[in-house]
Motif scaffolding. Structure first.
Motif, PDB file in Angstrom:
ATOM      1  N   VAL A 106       0.873  -1.167   0.000  1.00  0.00           N
ATOM      2  CA  VAL A 106       0.000   0.000   0.000  1.00  0.00           C
ATOM      3  C   VAL A 106       0.908   1.214   0.000  1.00  0.00           C
ATOM      4  CG1 VAL A 106      -1.731   1.294   1.296  1.00  0.00           C
ATOM      5  CG2 VAL A 106      -1.824  -1.191   1.269  1.00  0.00           C
ATOM      6  N   THR A 107       0.626   2.175  -0.866  1.00  0.00           N
ATOM      7  CA  THR A 107       1.395   3.420  -0.898  1.00  0.00           C
ATOM      8  C   THR A 107       0.509   4.535  -0.383  1.00  0.00           C
ATOM      9  OG1 THR A 107       2.681   2.653  -2.785  1.00  0.00           O
ATOM     10  CG2 THR A 107       2.655   5.024  -2.377  1.00  0.00           C
ATOM     11  N   ILE A 108       1.044   5.314   0.538  1.00  0.00           N
ATOM     12  CA  ILE A 108       0.319   6.452   1.095  1.00  0.00           C
ATOM     13  C   ILE A 108       1.070   7.717   0.692  1.00  0.00           C
ATOM     14  CG2 ILE A 108      -0.485   7.584   3.188  1.00  0.00           C
ATOM     15  CD1 ILE A 108      -0.540   4.800   4.479  1.00  0.00           C
ATOM     16  N   ILE A 109       0.355   8.653   0.068  1.00  0.00           N
ATOM     17  CA  ILE A 109       0.957   9.910  -0.382  1.00  0.00           C
ATOM     18  C   ILE A 109       0.368  11.046   0.448  1.00  0.00           C
ATOM     19  CG2 ILE A 109       1.295  11.475  -2.333  1.00  0.00           C
ATOM     20  CD1 ILE A 109       0.825   9.017  -4.159  1.00  0.00           C
ATOM     21  N   LEU A 110       1.242  11.833   1.055  1.00  0.00           N
ATOM     22  CA  LEU A 110       0.835  12.969   1.867  1.00  0.00           C
ATOM     23  C   LEU A 110       1.312  14.251   1.205  1.00  0.00           C
ATOM     24  CD1 LEU A 110       1.828  11.518   5.332  1.00  0.00           C
ATOM     25  CD2 LEU A 110      -0.450  11.607   4.336  1.00  0.00           C
ATOM     26  N   CYS A 111       0.504  15.306   1.276  1.00  0.00           N
ATOM     27  CA  CYS A 111       0.829  16.577   0.635  1.00  0.00           C
ATOM     28  C   CYS A 111       0.426  17.725   1.552  1.00  0.00           C
ATOM     29  CB  CYS A 111       0.100  16.681  -0.704  1.00  0.00           C
ATOM     30  SG  CYS A 111       0.529  18.133  -1.652  1.00  0.00           S
ATOM     31  N   ILE A 112       1.342  18.706   1.688  1.00  0.00           N
ATOM     32  CA  ILE A 112       1.077  19.864   2.531  1.00  0.00           C
ATOM     33  C   ILE A 112       1.615  21.108   1.852  1.00  0.00           C
ATOM     34  CG2 ILE A 112       3.204  19.538   3.844  1.00  0.00           C
ATOM     35  CD1 ILE A 112       1.664  20.560   6.312  1.00  0.00           C
ATOM     36  N   SER A 113       0.906  22.214   2.016  1.00  0.00           N
ATOM     37  CA  SER A 113       1.360  23.469   1.418  1.00  0.00           C
ATOM     38  C   SER A 113       2.236  24.217   2.410  1.00  0.00           C
ATOM     39  CB  SER A 113       0.169  24.340   1.012  1.00  0.00           C
ATOM     40  OG  SER A 113      -0.456  24.853   2.153  1.00  0.00           O
ATOM     41  N   ALA A 114       2.968  25.208   1.917  1.00  0.00           N
ATOM     42  CA  ALA A 114       3.873  25.991   2.755  1.00  0.00           C
ATOM     43  C   ALA A 114       3.125  26.806   3.799  1.00  0.00           C
ATOM     44  CB  ALA A 114       4.737  26.900   1.886  1.00  0.00           C
ATOM     45  N   ASN A 115       1.820  27.053   3.581  1.00  0.00           N
ATOM     46  CA  ASN A 115       1.064  27.797   4.594  1.00  0.00           C
ATOM     47  C   ASN A 115       0.377  26.869   5.592  1.00  0.00           C
ATOM     48  OD1 ASN A 115      -1.050  26.843   3.065  1.00  0.00           O
ATOM     49  ND2 ASN A 115      -2.186  28.761   3.059  1.00  0.00           N
ATOM     50  N   GLY A 116       0.599  25.563   5.468  1.00  0.00           N
ATOM     51  CA  GLY A 116       0.098  24.610   6.446  1.00  0.00           C
ATOM     52  C   GLY A 116      -1.155  23.858   6.068  1.00  0.00           C
ATOM     53  N   ASP A 117      -1.721  24.101   4.872  1.00  0.00           N
ATOM     54  CA  ASP A 117      -2.888  23.322   4.442  1.00  0.00           C
ATOM     55  C   ASP A 117      -2.447  21.897   4.153  1.00  0.00           C
ATOM     56  OD1 ASP A 117      -4.635  25.451   4.602  1.00  0.00           O
ATOM     57  OD2 ASP A 117      -4.358  26.031   2.505  1.00  0.00           O
ATOM     58  N   ILE A 118      -3.141  20.951   4.767  1.00  0.00           N
ATOM     59  CA  ILE A 118      -2.814  19.541   4.570  1.00  0.00           C
ATOM     60  C   ILE A 118      -3.907  18.903   3.732  1.00  0.00           C
ATOM     61  CG2 ILE A 118      -2.378  17.334   5.699  1.00  0.00           C
ATOM     62  CD1 ILE A 118      -1.658  18.958   8.228  1.00  0.00           C
ATOM     63  N   LEU A 119      -3.541  18.342   2.596  1.00  0.00           N
ATOM     64  CA  LEU A 119      -4.521  17.634   1.781  1.00  0.00           C
ATOM     65  C   LEU A 119      -4.761  16.261   2.392  1.00  0.00           C
ATOM     66  CD1 LEU A 119      -3.218  18.453  -1.804  1.00  0.00           C
ATOM     67  CD2 LEU A 119      -4.958  19.645  -0.486  1.00  0.00           C
ATOM     68  N   PRO A 120      -5.947  15.709   2.232  1.00  0.00           N
ATOM     69  CA  PRO A 120      -6.174  14.349   2.729  1.00  0.00           C
ATOM     70  C   PRO A 120      -5.209  13.381   2.042  1.00  0.00           C
ATOM     71  CG  PRO A 120      -8.246  15.399   2.162  1.00  0.00           C
ATOM     72  CD  PRO A 120      -7.152  16.287   1.648  1.00  0.00           C
ATOM     73  N   PRO A 121      -4.798  12.342   2.740  1.00  0.00           N
ATOM     74  CA  PRO A 121      -3.848  11.403   2.142  1.00  0.00           C
ATOM     75  C   PRO A 121      -4.436  10.695   0.923  1.00  0.00           C
ATOM     76  CG  PRO A 121      -4.506  10.697   4.345  1.00  0.00           C
ATOM     77  CD  PRO A 121      -5.159  11.989   4.089  1.00  0.00           C
ATOM     78  N   HIS A 122      -3.571  10.351  -0.001  1.00  0.00           N
ATOM     79  CA  HIS A 122      -3.954   9.577  -1.184  1.00  0.00           C
ATOM     80  C   HIS A 122      -3.391   8.181  -0.965  1.00  0.00           C
ATOM     81  CE1 HIS A 122      -5.103   9.011  -5.379  1.00  0.00           C
ATOM     82  NE2 HIS A 122      -3.984   8.322  -5.502  1.00  0.00           N
ATOM     83  N   VAL A 123      -4.234   7.171  -1.088  1.00  0.00           N
ATOM     84  CA  VAL A 123      -3.819   5.799  -0.832  1.00  0.00           C
ATOM     85  C   VAL A 123      -3.891   5.007  -2.128  1.00  0.00           C
ATOM     86  CG1 VAL A 123      -4.260   3.725   0.545  1.00  0.00           C
ATOM     87  CG2 VAL A 123      -4.720   5.986   1.520  1.00  0.00           C
TER      88      VAL A 123
END
Length: 154
Positions: A106-123
């Motif tokens: 299973v691959t989990i992808i996490l993404c966050i912006s420089a201002n702190g917005d965190i996108l939900p993980p992509h699995v």
């Protein structure tokens, strides 16, 4: 120092007896974490090349809003035991390792912006079908992020 080494050896033997033998990377990481915790390990110094990189990066990102700068990383979770060299006590006739042999990942992808917005993980599942039960209970945006890009969730 001798007592510390003996403690590590004892820990290795216990892990192997319980069916969770460590490999050489596990041992190195454990030793590094221990040395960091007691303050005996030091980090590499910052050199001119590294400073030059950050100066160029600063110039490149000049005028770009923090909400437009994203970083992502992925982690692969696998239960494929593969062929690893593991550490056991000398003389063990039947060493074993407690593992699941389904060889899935299973691959989990996490993404966050420089201002702190965190996108939900992509699995990403290695499977022919995506079962509804795999998606139950996953983040749906809030509290991570209230923006339109996050409304569909994981």
């Amino acid at each position: 120092m001798k007592g510390e080494e003996e403690d590590f050896v004892e820990g290795l033997i216990i892990c192997a007896k319980w069916g969770f033998p460590l490999n050489t990377l596990d041992l190195r990481l454990s030793a590094k974490a221990y040395l960091d915790r007691i303050g005996k390990s030091s980090r590499a110094a910052v050199d001119a090349e590294m400073l030059s990189f950050f100066e160029e990066l600063t110039k490149t990102l000049e005028g770009v809003k923090p909400e437009a700068i994203f970083n992502y990383d992925e982690s692969n979770l696998s239960d494929d035991p593969g062929k690893k060299k593991l550490i056991f006590h000398r003389g063990v006739k039947y060493p074993y390792n407690v593992i699941n042999f389904t060889k899935s990942a299973v691959t989990i992808i996490l993404c966050i912006s420089a201002n702190g917005d965190i996108l939900p993980p992509h699995v990403v599942y290695k499977a022919a079908n995506l079962w509804d039960s795999w998606r139950e209970g996953g983040p749906r945006g809030a509290p991570c992020c209230e923006k339109k890009c996050c409304t569909k969730g994981t």
